[in-house]
Design a protein around this motif. Structure first.
Motif, PDB file in Angstrom:
ATOM      1  N   THR A  64      65.069  24.165  42.186  1.00 41.30           N
ATOM      2  CA  THR A  64      64.774  22.798  42.379  1.00 41.30           C
ATOM      3  C   THR A  64      63.981  22.449  43.633  1.00 41.30           C
ATOM      4  OG1 THR A  64      66.756  22.676  43.580  1.00 41.30           O
ATOM      5  CG2 THR A  64      67.029  22.426  41.252  1.00 41.30           C
ATOM      6  N   VAL A  65      63.220  23.458  44.232  1.00 40.73           N
ATOM      7  CA  VAL A  65      62.443  23.326  45.456  1.00 40.73           C
ATOM      8  C   VAL A  65      63.056  22.513  46.723  1.00 40.73           C
ATOM      9  CG1 VAL A  65      60.355  24.071  44.251  1.00 40.73           C
ATOM     10  CG2 VAL A  65      61.010  21.534  44.193  1.00 40.73           C
ATOM     11  N   THR A  66      64.376  22.873  46.813  1.00 38.96           N
ATOM     12  CA  THR A  66      65.228  21.982  47.783  1.00 38.96           C
ATOM     13  C   THR A  66      64.936  22.697  49.022  1.00 38.96           C
ATOM     14  OG1 THR A  66      66.892  21.120  46.137  1.00 38.96           O
ATOM     15  CG2 THR A  66      67.332  20.903  48.408  1.00 38.96           C
ATOM     16  N   GLY A  67      65.452  23.933  49.136  1.00 41.06           N
ATOM     17  CA  GLY A  67      65.524  24.295  50.579  1.00 41.06           C
ATOM     18  C   GLY A  67      66.779  24.628  51.328  1.00 41.06           C
ATOM     19  N   LEU A  68      67.784  23.945  50.984  1.00 43.54           N
ATOM     20  CA  LEU A  68      69.196  24.109  51.252  1.00 43.54           C
ATOM     21  C   LEU A  68      69.603  25.553  51.165  1.00 43.54           C
ATOM     22  CD1 LEU A  68      70.862  20.738  50.313  1.00 43.54           C
ATOM     23  CD2 LEU A  68      70.112  21.424  52.743  1.00 43.54           C
ATOM     24  N   SER A  69      69.950  26.115  52.234  1.00 42.58           N
ATOM     25  CA  SER A  69      70.781  27.439  52.058  1.00 42.58           C
ATOM     26  C   SER A  69      72.067  27.872  52.643  1.00 42.58           C
ATOM     27  CB  SER A  69      69.532  28.426  52.537  1.00 42.58           C
ATOM     28  OG  SER A  69      69.857  29.791  52.571  1.00 42.58           O
ATOM     29  N   VAL A  70      72.739  28.487  51.990  1.00 40.71           N
ATOM     30  CA  VAL A  70      74.166  29.405  52.552  1.00 40.71           C
ATOM     31  C   VAL A  70      73.877  30.440  53.101  1.00 40.71           C
ATOM     32  CG1 VAL A  70      75.629  27.582  50.892  1.00 40.71           C
ATOM     33  CG2 VAL A  70      74.943  29.886  50.134  1.00 40.71           C
ATOM     34  N   ILE A  71      72.726  30.949  53.064  1.00 41.15           N
ATOM     35  CA  ILE A  71      72.506  32.382  53.470  1.00 41.15           C
ATOM     36  C   ILE A  71      71.318  32.300  54.524  1.00 41.15           C
ATOM     37  CG2 ILE A  71      73.359  33.495  51.563  1.00 41.15           C
ATOM     38  CD1 ILE A  71      70.425  33.876  50.707  1.00 41.15           C
ATOM     39  N   ASP A  72      71.244  33.253  55.175  1.00 42.63           N
ATOM     40  CA  ASP A  72      70.136  33.480  56.200  1.00 42.63           C
ATOM     41  C   ASP A  72      69.070  34.190  55.661  1.00 42.63           C
ATOM     42  OD1 ASP A  72      68.186  34.325  58.092  1.00 42.63           O
ATOM     43  OD2 ASP A  72      69.743  34.536  59.619  1.00 42.63           O
ATOM     44  N   VAL A  73      67.995  33.559  54.990  1.00 40.40           N
ATOM     45  CA  VAL A  73      67.023  34.247  54.007  1.00 40.40           C
ATOM     46  C   VAL A  73      66.130  35.501  54.831  1.00 40.40           C
ATOM     47  CG1 VAL A  73      64.711  33.914  53.175  1.00 40.40           C
ATOM     48  CG2 VAL A  73      66.424  32.286  53.157  1.00 40.40           C
ATOM     49  N   GLU A  74      66.109  35.337  56.104  1.00 38.54           N
ATOM     50  CA  GLU A  74      65.483  36.575  56.843  1.00 38.54           C
ATOM     51  C   GLU A  74      66.233  37.874  56.998  1.00 38.54           C
ATOM     52  OE1 GLU A  74      63.268  37.338  61.458  1.00 38.54           O
ATOM     53  OE2 GLU A  74      64.574  35.571  60.958  1.00 38.54           O
ATOM     54  N   HIS A  75      67.621  37.411  57.135  1.00 37.07           N
ATOM     55  CA  HIS A  75      68.160  38.822  57.309  1.00 37.07           C
ATOM     56  C   HIS A  75      69.295  39.196  56.205  1.00 37.07           C
ATOM     57  CE1 HIS A  75      67.948  37.219  61.831  1.00 37.07           C
ATOM     58  NE2 HIS A  75      67.436  38.658  61.766  1.00 37.07           N
ATOM     59  N   ALA A  76      69.547  38.185  55.332  1.00 38.22           N
ATOM     60  CA  ALA A  76      70.323  38.351  54.126  1.00 38.22           C
ATOM     61  C   ALA A  76      69.582  39.217  53.178  1.00 38.22           C
ATOM     62  CB  ALA A  76      71.040  37.104  53.825  1.00 38.22           C
ATOM     63  N   LEU A  77      68.271  38.573  52.943  1.00 39.18           N
ATOM     64  CA  LEU A  77      67.329  39.045  51.916  1.00 39.18           C
ATOM     65  C   LEU A  77      66.507  40.299  52.188  1.00 39.18           C
ATOM     66  CD1 LEU A  77      66.544  35.990  49.855  1.00 39.18           C
ATOM     67  CD2 LEU A  77      68.523  37.373  49.323  1.00 39.18           C
ATOM     68  N   THR A  78      66.313  41.104  51.315  1.00 40.49           N
ATOM     69  CA  THR A  78      65.216  42.072  51.408  1.00 40.49           C
ATOM     70  C   THR A  78      63.954  41.453  51.132  1.00 40.49           C
ATOM     71  OG1 THR A  78      65.585  43.092  49.400  1.00 40.49           O
ATOM     72  CG2 THR A  78      66.942  43.926  51.042  1.00 40.49           C
ATOM     73  N   PHE A  79      62.855  42.199  51.178  1.00 45.84           N
ATOM     74  CA  PHE A  79      61.869  41.875  50.814  1.00 45.84           C
ATOM     75  C   PHE A  79      61.428  41.519  49.261  1.00 45.84           C
ATOM     76  CE2 PHE A  79      57.694  43.103  48.507  1.00 45.84           C
ATOM     77  CZ  PHE A  79      57.047  42.191  48.881  1.00 45.84           C
ATOM     78  N   TRP A  80      62.157  42.325  48.501  1.00 47.45           N
ATOM     79  CA  TRP A  80      62.395  42.151  47.071  1.00 47.45           C
ATOM     80  C   TRP A  80      63.082  40.575  46.906  1.00 47.45           C
ATOM     81  CZ3 TRP A  80      58.754  44.532  44.812  1.00 47.45           C
ATOM     82  CH2 TRP A  80      58.404  45.856  45.090  1.00 47.45           C
ATOM     83  N   GLY A  81      64.311  40.516  47.519  1.00 43.25           N
ATOM     84  CA  GLY A  81      64.867  39.371  47.315  1.00 43.25           C
ATOM     85  C   GLY A  81      64.191  38.052  47.573  1.00 43.25           C
ATOM     86  N   GLN A  82      63.293  38.049  48.919  1.00 37.50           N
ATOM     87  CA  GLN A  82      62.570  37.146  49.268  1.00 37.50           C
ATOM     88  C   GLN A  82      61.393  36.842  48.237  1.00 37.50           C
ATOM     89  OE1 GLN A  82      61.040  37.903  53.188  1.00 37.50           O
ATOM     90  NE2 GLN A  82      63.178  37.958  54.046  1.00 37.50           N
ATOM     91  N   LEU A  83      60.842  37.943  47.610  1.00 38.30           N
ATOM     92  CA  LEU A  83      59.852  37.729  46.506  1.00 38.30           C
ATOM     93  C   LEU A  83      60.347  37.228  45.423  1.00 38.30           C
ATOM     94  CD1 LEU A  83      57.011  38.506  45.488  1.00 38.30           C
ATOM     95  CD2 LEU A  83      58.094  40.730  44.659  1.00 38.30           C
ATOM     96  N   VAL A  84      61.531  37.261  45.022  1.00 44.48           N
ATOM     97  CA  VAL A  84      62.097  36.526  43.641  1.00 44.48           C
ATOM     98  C   VAL A  84      62.391  35.387  44.147  1.00 44.48           C
ATOM     99  CG1 VAL A  84      64.535  36.341  42.483  1.00 44.48           C
ATOM    100  CG2 VAL A  84      63.615  38.712  43.110  1.00 44.48           C
ATOM    101  N   LEU A  85      62.791  34.878  45.479  1.00 43.94           N
ATOM    102  CA  LEU A  85      62.853  33.568  45.782  1.00 43.94           C
ATOM    103  C   LEU A  85      61.573  32.545  45.813  1.00 43.94           C
ATOM    104  CD1 LEU A  85      65.435  31.804  47.019  1.00 43.94           C
ATOM    105  CD2 LEU A  85      64.282  32.484  49.313  1.00 43.94           C
ATOM    106  N   ALA A  86      60.571  33.492  46.042  1.00 40.91           N
ATOM    107  CA  ALA A  86      59.240  32.927  46.135  1.00 40.91           C
ATOM    108  C   ALA A  86      58.772  32.660  44.786  1.00 40.91           C
ATOM    109  CB  ALA A  86      58.029  33.792  46.615  1.00 40.91           C
ATOM    110  N   VAL A  87      59.091  33.515  43.734  1.00 39.39           N
ATOM    111  CA  VAL A  87      58.497  33.232  42.263  1.00 39.39           C
ATOM    112  C   VAL A  87      59.516  31.973  41.879  1.00 39.39           C
ATOM    113  CG1 VAL A  87      58.832  34.125  40.068  1.00 39.39           C
ATOM    114  CG2 VAL A  87      57.962  35.713  42.037  1.00 39.39           C
TER     115      VAL A  87
END
Length: 451
Positions: A64-87
């Motif tokens: 929904t391209v909101t941006g609210l997050s219950v996790i720390d994107v930098e430290h919680a997600l790996t590169f692959w997790g951040q890539l999925v998020l970007a897609v």
């Protein structure tokens, strides 16, 4: 013998032809959210496995391209997790129905008349040929803007974080900014780059361009300046400019001496730079270069109003949209001047458009009020923090006064519903309002006392 893939394609085409377009849109978004959540639950996606609630909330916020997050994107997600998020951000920001046009065309699946009408309503086009040209133009504009944005952001991120990480931070923030998502791969957001000139020019440029709408961009590049532009483009640009001035000006005025926000900067230029960034990002993207939780209550109320307004139709932004606000103001002005017609820039606005505006604003008000009421009844948080969170979710903005982490599982569910409806709801309502039904019976006019 029919191959399984062909059978699946035919079955999907039959379902597509017999299902109402709003239902197709809602199902596509829900399927993408569930796929995203399942992917985020895989071991390679996070340093510490996410809970189902965290994965579902993160996926919903991205789609929904909101941006609210219950996790720390930098430290919680790996590169692959951040890539999925970007897609997920890309698919949600471009609009799944827009993306579906190219997919269905590539698969040879015909779209029914109802779906053509829905797509034309979504993208404000009157013909299918113009619709297809606009969709292809959208993808070209997106690619050029995001590539250019990433290249410029590399100049800032690479010297601080290194070649590889800097490139990825630049790509991610370019995608997030153009799609008005507000996600950042930095735990503190963009606060460390609060006065960086590249960040303060490139990021706002990306989310402003993404937020004014593709129809406006098409008019700007393909038609004669001003006189060749449509009424929609003129209203959108005038409204956007006015809201930018209001947002930036009042942010500077209200927060100038606040030690937790602008007052933390010694120079006037630094304070104006932060006021500029926060004043323009609030309606759409949700990035922050200062402590949002440290804002004065008056500034928070201002930001809630700006988040509810959002960006433009046929864009990556949410909210009730700038043109909706402009038509409402014009209708109010016409009422006080006792005019029977509503017009602007030499063009009239029909009664059906005014009724559509009334419906959009009424539904938005009821939805936000209901969500705030339910959240206040089920949570012990400060009323302003809760109201700010709900307004951010409905406007798909992503700013928070730090309350997202305090949400219970029930609260996360409420915010996810608001994010979903804030993204899908206006398009669905627009389809139904665009479907005209001639009344079979006319009733005598009655009198109602108002005001």
């Amino acid at each position: 013998m029919i191959r399984p893939l062909q059978r699946t394609r035919r079955a999907f085409a039959r379902w597509l032809g017999h299902t109402a377009p709003p239902a197709v849109l809602a199902v596509l978004y829900m399927v993408l959210i569930l796929i995203g959540a399942l992917l985020l639950l895989l071991p390679p996606m996070a340093h510490t496995p996410l809970t189902p609630s965290e994965a579902l909330f993160t996926s919903t916020s991205a789609v929904t391209v909101t941006g609210l997050s219950v996790i720390d994107v930098e430290h919680a997600l790996t590169f692959w997790g951040q890539l999925v998020l970007a897609v997920l951000i890309h698919l949600g920001g471009l609009g799944l129905m827009t993306f579906a046009v190219l997919v269905f065309s590539a698969l040879g699946m015909p779209l029914g008349i109802a779906h053509h009408a829905y797509l034309r309503e979504d993208l404000n086009q009157t013909s299918y040929d113009r619709l297809m040209r606009l969709v292809r133009t959208i993808f070209r504009v997106v690619l050029m803007a995001e590539i250019a944005g990433a290249m410029l952001l590399c100049l800032t991120f690479m010297p601080r974080t290194g070649l590889g990480p800097g490139l990825w931070h630049a790509i991610f923030h370019s995608i997030s900014a153009f799609n008005n998502a507000g996600f950042s791969t930095f735990s503190s957001g963009l606060t460390e780059y609060a006065t960086d000139p590249i960040v303060n020019v490139v990021i706002p440029f990306l989310f402003i361009v993404g937020g004014i709408g593709y129809v406006v961009l098409s008019d700007i590049f393909n038609r004669r300046f001003w006189h060749g532009w449509s009424l929609h483009t003129r209203l959108m640009l005038v409204g956007t400019a006015a809201l930018i001035v209001i947002g930036v000006g009042l942010t500077a005025l209200l927060e100038w001496n606040n030690p937790r926000t602008l007052g933390a900067e010694d120079s006037a230029l630094g304070r104006l730079t932060i006021a500029w960034f926060q004043g323009v990002t609030t309606r759409t993207a949700g990035f922050n270069t200062t402590d949002i939780g440290g804002l004065h209550d008056s500034t928070s109320l201002l930001y809630m109003a700006l988040m509810m307004i959002g960006g433009g139709p046929t864009s990556t932004a949410g909210g009730i949209k700038v043109t909706t606000l402009m038509v409402m103001l014009l209708a109010t002005l016409a009422f006080f001047r006792r005019r029977n017609e509503i017009w602007a820039f030499g063009r009239s606005i029909g009664l059906d458009e005014v009724l559509k505006v009334m419906a959009l604003i009424a539904i938005a008000a009821v939805l936000v009020f209901t969500a705030v009421f339910v959240m206040v009844a089920s949570h012990d948080g400060h009323f302003l923090d809760i109201g700010f969170e709900v307004a951010s979710a409905f406007g798909t903005t992503g700013l928070s006064r730090g309350y997202t982490a305090e949400l219970t599982d029930f609260g996360r569910g409420v915010i996810m519903v608001v994010m979903f409806l804030g993204r899908v709801g206006p398009l669905t309502l627009g389809f139904f309002l665009a479907t005209r039904v001639t009344p079979r019976v006319r009733y005598p006019e009655g009198q109602v006392h108002l005001g």
